[in-house]
Scaffold this active site. Structure first.
Site, PDB file in Angstrom:
ATOM      1  CG  ASN A 103      35.498  -0.156  -4.027  1.00 19.25           C
ATOM      2  OD1 ASN A 103      36.203   0.731  -3.559  1.00 19.25           O
ATOM      3  ND2 ASN A 103      34.271   0.063  -4.494  1.00 19.25           N
ATOM      4  CD1 TRP A 104      39.485  -2.487   1.028  1.00 24.90           C
ATOM      5  CD2 TRP A 104      41.189  -1.249   1.781  1.00 24.90           C
ATOM      6  NE1 TRP A 104      40.444  -3.334   1.515  1.00 24.90           N
ATOM      7  CE2 TRP A 104      41.505  -2.612   1.984  1.00 24.90           C
ATOM      8  CE3 TRP A 104      42.119  -0.278   2.179  1.00 24.90           C
ATOM      9  CZ2 TRP A 104      42.705  -3.021   2.561  1.00 24.90           C
ATOM     10  CZ3 TRP A 104      43.317  -0.679   2.745  1.00 24.90           C
ATOM     11  CH2 TRP A 104      43.600  -2.047   2.936  1.00 24.90           C
ATOM     12  CE  LYS A 105      31.778   0.021  -1.854  1.00 27.16           C
ATOM     13  NZ  LYS A 105      30.339  -0.128  -1.932  1.00 27.16           N
ATOM     14  CG  HIS A 142      31.716   2.134  -7.368  1.00 26.39           C
ATOM     15  ND1 HIS A 142      30.659   2.521  -6.590  1.00 26.39           N
ATOM     16  CD2 HIS A 142      32.004   0.864  -7.021  1.00 26.39           C
ATOM     17  CE1 HIS A 142      30.319   1.516  -5.796  1.00 26.39           C
ATOM     18  NE2 HIS A 142      31.127   0.491  -6.043  1.00 26.39           N
ATOM     19  CD  GLU A 201      29.417   3.119  -3.193  1.00 21.07           C
ATOM     20  OE1 GLU A 201      30.617   3.356  -2.995  1.00 21.07           O
ATOM     21  OE2 GLU A 201      28.866   2.071  -2.805  1.00 21.07           O
ATOM     22  CD  GLU A 207      30.587  -3.093  -8.237  1.00 19.03           C
ATOM     23  OE1 GLU A 207      31.208  -3.885  -7.522  1.00 19.03           O
ATOM     24  OE2 GLU A 207      30.481  -1.885  -7.967  1.00 19.03           O
ATOM     25  N   GLY A 228      26.170  -3.035  -1.101  1.00 20.57           N
ATOM     26  CA  GLY A 228      26.085  -2.629   0.292  1.00 20.57           C
ATOM     27  C   GLY A 228      24.734  -2.921   0.931  1.00 20.57           C
ATOM     28  CB  SER A 281      25.804  -8.116  -1.258  1.00 22.10           C
ATOM     29  OG  SER A 281      25.277  -6.848  -0.870  1.00 22.10           O
ATOM     30  N   GLY A 333      33.215  -4.986  -1.930  1.00 20.39           N
ATOM     31  CA  GLY A 333      33.286  -3.794  -1.093  1.00 20.39           C
ATOM     32  C   GLY A 333      33.459  -4.172   0.360  1.00 20.39           C
ATOM     33  N   GLY A 334      32.361  -4.163   1.098  1.00 17.90           N
ATOM     34  CA  GLY A 334      32.384  -4.370   2.548  1.00 17.90           C
ATOM     35  C   GLY A 334      33.225  -5.545   3.011  1.00 17.90           C
TER      36      GLY A 334
HETATM   37  P1  PGA Z   1      29.628  -4.353  -1.473  1.00 19.51           P
HETATM   38  O1  PGA Z   1      30.218  -3.286  -2.525  1.00 19.51           O
HETATM   39  O2  PGA Z   1      30.439  -5.617  -1.670  1.00 19.51           O
HETATM   40  O3  PGA Z   1      29.843  -3.734  -0.145  1.00 19.51           O
HETATM   41  O4  PGA Z   1      28.197  -4.561  -1.830  1.00 19.51           O
HETATM   42  C1  PGA Z   1      30.616  -3.671  -3.813  1.00 19.51           C
HETATM   43  C2  PGA Z   1      31.157  -2.476  -4.556  1.00 19.51           C
HETATM   44  O5  PGA Z   1      30.582  -1.407  -4.423  1.00 19.51           O
HETATM   45  O6  PGA Z   1      32.180  -2.560  -5.277  1.00 19.51           O
END
Ligand code: PGA
Length: 244
Positions: free
Chosen positions: A4-6, A90, A92, A162, A168, A208, A229-230
């Site tokens: 997930n590149w956000k 998600h 966020e 999640e 993050g 993470s 994500g990251g």
């Molecule tokens: P993260 O994000 O790996 O940067 O913690 C995961 C996500 O939000 O899908």
């Protein structure tokens, strides 16, 4: 294994990512690989992934086919861009953009109607875990959200657990904590849709995930994959997660 590149990367950066990433996962046939870039990169990503097993997903979907919904992108538009998956609900989006279990259900129904595979996210916030409410939160998210699907549609979704406190933050849930939560979600799925459907549903862990913790997470039979994500932004890092 989903990335997930956000809100990161332009089309040019997307092309550069795939140039490095493709050869690193060319021999990876043990899993499905999905990358979910911003909408504006979908076309570039689909193009760059051609001839590979890498699938492309969006990060949200409007619930209508088309209409006066400024800022939304519909299922047919995502499908026409060549994407096959979509992340829905998600944390966020729940936290900053007013996403609710009800809108998650509507978006999931739209994704299924337009032939996309939804990756539907659930998970508790830190204060909910600390006050002992993790299970209640997951149950409520299930029952008000994806529990409202019909059985044939439910079989086509992927769930991502999640925990919000792990996203993050560098704080990964231990494999045991993640597996416990997956069991709660799977129990809901079995209760609502029957044992077979509950056993078959794929549940990813997200929060993470890094190259050095993927193997221990994936060692849990309850964990079917990861949503990253990251660590999915860098081709070497995401490839080493895929090839854990
Ligand atoms: P993260 O994000 O790996 O940067 O913690 C995961 C996500 O939000 O899908």
């Amino acid at each position: 294994m989903a990335g997930n590149w956000k809100m990161y990367k332009t089309p040019a950066e997307t092309i550069a990512f795939f140039q490095k990433f493709r050869p690193l996962v060319a021999a990876s046939e043990h899993c499905e690989v999905v990358i979910c870039p911003p909408f504006t990169d979908l076309a570039a990503a689909v193009d760059a992934a051609q001839g590979t097993n890498i699938r492309i997903g969006a990060q949200n979907i409007g619930w209508a086919r088309e209409g006066a919904f400024t800022g939304e992108i519909s299922g047919p538009m995502i499908q026409a861009a060549g994407a096959t998956h979509v992340v829905i609900g998600h944390s966020e989006r729940r936290q900053y953009f007013g996403e609710t279990d009800e809108t998650v259900l509507k978006r999931t129904q739209a994704a299924l109607e337009f032939g996309l595979t939804p990756i539907v996210c659930v998970g508790e916030r830190l204060e909910q875990r600390e006050s002992g409410n993790t299970e209640a939160v997951l149950v409520a998210q299930f029952q008000k959200g994806i529990g409202g699907l019909g059985a044939p549609l439910f079989a086509r979704i992927v769930i991502a657990y999640e925990p919000v406190w792990a996203i993050g933050t560098g704080k990964t849930a231990t494999p045991e904590i993640a597996a416990d939560a997956h069991r709660v979600i799977r129990a809901q799925a079995r209760a609502k849709f029957g044992k077979e459907a509950g056993d078959a549903i794929r549940i990813l862990y997200g929060g993470s995930v890094k190259p050095d913790n993927t193997r221990s997470l994936m060692a849990q039979p309850e964990i079917d994959g990861v949503l990253v994500g990251g660590a999915s932004l860098d081709p070497v890092s995401f490839a080493s997660i895929v090839n854990f």
